[in-house]
Design a protein around this motif. Structure first.
Motif, PDB file in Angstrom:
ATOM      1  N   VAL A 124       3.929  -5.204  -4.648  1.00 56.42           N
ATOM      2  CA  VAL A 124       3.914  -4.111  -3.990  1.00 56.42           C
ATOM      3  C   VAL A 124       5.094  -3.196  -4.388  1.00 56.42           C
ATOM      4  CG1 VAL A 124       4.874  -3.223  -1.575  1.00 56.42           C
ATOM      5  CG2 VAL A 124       3.407  -5.158  -1.842  1.00 56.42           C
ATOM      6  N   ASP A 125       4.806  -1.860  -4.596  1.00 58.88           N
ATOM      7  CA  ASP A 125       5.855  -0.936  -5.109  1.00 58.88           C
ATOM      8  C   ASP A 125       6.415  -0.219  -3.860  1.00 58.88           C
ATOM      9  OD1 ASP A 125       7.382   1.059  -6.206  1.00 58.88           O
ATOM     10  OD2 ASP A 125       5.949   1.980  -7.366  1.00 58.88           O
ATOM     11  N   GLU A 126       7.583  -0.647  -3.397  1.00 64.57           N
ATOM     12  CA  GLU A 126       8.063  -0.500  -2.002  1.00 64.57           C
ATOM     13  C   GLU A 126       8.395   1.096  -2.079  1.00 64.57           C
ATOM     14  OE1 GLU A 126      11.156  -3.040  -0.995  1.00 64.57           O
ATOM     15  OE2 GLU A 126       9.970  -4.619  -0.725  1.00 64.57           O
ATOM     16  N   LYS A 127       8.582   1.724  -3.210  1.00 64.19           N
ATOM     17  CA  LYS A 127       8.785   3.280  -3.492  1.00 64.19           C
ATOM     18  C   LYS A 127       7.986   3.994  -2.946  1.00 64.19           C
ATOM     19  CE  LYS A 127      12.097   2.404  -7.078  1.00 64.19           C
ATOM     20  NZ  LYS A 127      12.404   2.799  -8.734  1.00 64.19           N
ATOM     21  N   THR A 128       6.584   3.457  -3.270  1.00 68.37           N
ATOM     22  CA  THR A 128       5.325   4.284  -2.720  1.00 68.37           C
ATOM     23  C   THR A 128       5.036   4.157  -0.991  1.00 68.37           C
ATOM     24  OG1 THR A 128       3.912   2.578  -3.226  1.00 68.37           O
ATOM     25  CG2 THR A 128       4.501   3.943  -4.988  1.00 68.37           C
ATOM     26  N   LEU A 129       5.689   3.073  -0.223  1.00 70.98           N
ATOM     27  CA  LEU A 129       5.581   2.899   1.092  1.00 70.98           C
ATOM     28  C   LEU A 129       6.412   3.805   1.930  1.00 70.98           C
ATOM     29  CD1 LEU A 129       4.905  -0.774   0.918  1.00 70.98           C
ATOM     30  CD2 LEU A 129       3.104   0.888   0.756  1.00 70.98           C
ATOM     31  N   LYS A 130       5.992   3.951   3.043  1.00 67.18           N
ATOM     32  CA  LYS A 130       6.806   4.697   4.144  1.00 67.18           C
ATOM     33  C   LYS A 130       7.979   3.556   4.574  1.00 67.18           C
ATOM     34  CE  LYS A 130       3.371   7.910   5.449  1.00 67.18           C
ATOM     35  NZ  LYS A 130       2.317   8.325   6.692  1.00 67.18           N
ATOM     36  N   LYS A 131       8.851   4.358   5.315  1.00 70.68           N
ATOM     37  CA  LYS A 131      10.086   3.144   5.663  1.00 70.68           C
ATOM     38  C   LYS A 131       9.355   2.019   6.828  1.00 70.68           C
ATOM     39  CE  LYS A 131      14.379   2.859   7.981  1.00 70.68           C
ATOM     40  NZ  LYS A 131      15.530   3.710   8.619  1.00 70.68           N
ATOM     41  N   GLU A 132       8.500   2.618   7.639  1.00 69.08           N
ATOM     42  CA  GLU A 132       8.109   1.737   8.623  1.00 69.08           C
ATOM     43  C   GLU A 132       6.844   0.870   8.152  1.00 69.08           C
ATOM     44  OE1 GLU A 132       5.984   5.805   9.349  1.00 69.08           O
ATOM     45  OE2 GLU A 132       8.029   5.008   8.695  1.00 69.08           O
ATOM     46  N   GLU A 133       6.082   0.940   6.971  1.00 68.40           N
ATOM     47  CA  GLU A 133       5.341   0.511   6.380  1.00 68.40           C
ATOM     48  C   GLU A 133       6.022  -0.819   5.629  1.00 68.40           C
ATOM     49  OE1 GLU A 133       1.766   3.825   5.376  1.00 68.40           O
ATOM     50  OE2 GLU A 133       3.393   3.134   3.903  1.00 68.40           O
ATOM     51  N   ARG A 134       6.945  -0.544   5.216  1.00 64.35           N
ATOM     52  CA  ARG A 134       7.824  -1.457   4.342  1.00 64.35           C
ATOM     53  C   ARG A 134       8.296  -2.779   5.307  1.00 64.35           C
ATOM     54  NH1 ARG A 134      10.227   2.768   1.412  1.00 64.35           N
ATOM     55  NH2 ARG A 134      12.215   2.444   2.954  1.00 64.35           N
ATOM     56  N   ALA A 135       8.751  -1.897   6.566  1.00 64.60           N
ATOM     57  CA  ALA A 135       9.406  -2.931   7.745  1.00 64.60           C
ATOM     58  C   ALA A 135       8.142  -3.815   8.287  1.00 64.60           C
ATOM     59  CB  ALA A 135       9.813  -1.984   8.848  1.00 64.60           C
ATOM     60  N   PHE A 136       6.943  -3.255   8.025  1.00 61.55           N
ATOM     61  CA  PHE A 136       5.782  -4.318   8.754  1.00 61.55           C
ATOM     62  C   PHE A 136       5.401  -4.998   7.812  1.00 61.55           C
ATOM     63  CE2 PHE A 136       4.157  -0.705  11.741  1.00 61.55           C
ATOM     64  CZ  PHE A 136       3.993  -1.643  12.792  1.00 61.55           C
TER      65      PHE A 136
END
Length: 251
Positions: A229-241
């Motif tokens: 997973v490239d966390e930079k491409t995800l929204k904050k809430e998506e990373r949290a999930f």
């Protein structure tokens, strides 16, 4: 003249109705929902045509029944044609031998479950796959993994047609292929990258459900799944999930 205008009206009604279904179809995000929608609409119009024919045969006759019959034949035929095109487009040919014997010894131990991994650790993935039944699902072609020394079967995530390729919107089929692999005996390893690509094509919610399902199956079937997973491409809430549901790999 009135009869001609009536026929023109029927044609315009059919076009307007089909255009409405067309707009609704392309407003849907999930490919699975689209398939259900097309099948339901096709069945509806087929039944409409059959029903109007039955009513006319038993003595009922009206312009409404004629219009219903025309709609059923015309729109139903087009929807069936669209379903056939969708089936052809989604056709997948998987020719991987998941049951092939593994002769070499493992280099690294694995833990059942689904884990997250930062990008750029492909050589580590090859070490994990060595000596055990493994499967790689990737946006990178098979040649790339062979150049790193990986001999695990590779499924390419792509919209093109070909062997060992799965369309990114075919999440249910991808889930089926991975679960079938996990039913193999012994210790298994699965690597999945291109999650951002899957999210773009299916939406985060569908991909999250897909990953949680794989996690449950992996715990039941002695399989370690690593998802890059490239966390930079995800929204904050998506990373949290993702971080709430899955652990990160400790190197």
């Amino acid at each position: 003249m009135l009869q001609l205008l009536g026929h023109i009206g029927e044609v315009l009604l059919v076009i307007a109705l089909f255009a409405t279904f067309y707009v609704f179809y392309f407003s849907m995000e999930s490919a699975h929902i689209k398939e259900k929608y097309l099948v339901s609409m096709a069945l509806f119009f087929i039944l409409l045509d059959v029903g109007s024919e039955i009513l006319r045969d038993i003595g009922f006759s009206s312009s409404v029944l004629s219009i219903a019959g025309s709609l059923g034949e015309f729109v139903g035929s087009i929807l069936i044609f669209m379903i056939l095109l969708m089936i052809k487009k989604g056709r997948v040919r998987i020719k991987l031998d998941f049951s092939r014997p593994v002769n070499s010894e493992t280099e690294l131990d694995i833990t059942p479950g689904l884990f997250l991994l930062e990008i750029g650790k492909d050589e580590f993935i090859c070490k994990l796959s060595k000596g055990r039944k493994s499967l790689i699902i990737s946006r990178k072609r098979e040649g790339y993994w062979r150049s790193l020394g990986c001999d695990a079967p590779v499924i390419w995530l792509s919209k093109v047609e070909g062997d060992n390729i799965i369309h990114p919107r075919r999440l249910e089929y991808l889930n089926h292929v991975i679960v079938q692999f996990m039913h193999e005996k012994g210790e298994k390893f699965v690597f999945l990258d291109g999650v951002e690509y899957l999210i773009i094509e299916n939406g985060f919610g569908s991909v999250f459900k897909f990953l949680t399902s794989l996690k449950d199956y992996s715990l039941m079937n002695n399989t370690m799944i690593i998802v890059e997973v490239d966390e930079k491409t995800l929204k904050k809430e998506e990373r949290a999930f993702l971080e709430r549901e899955f652990r990160n790999v400790t190197l």
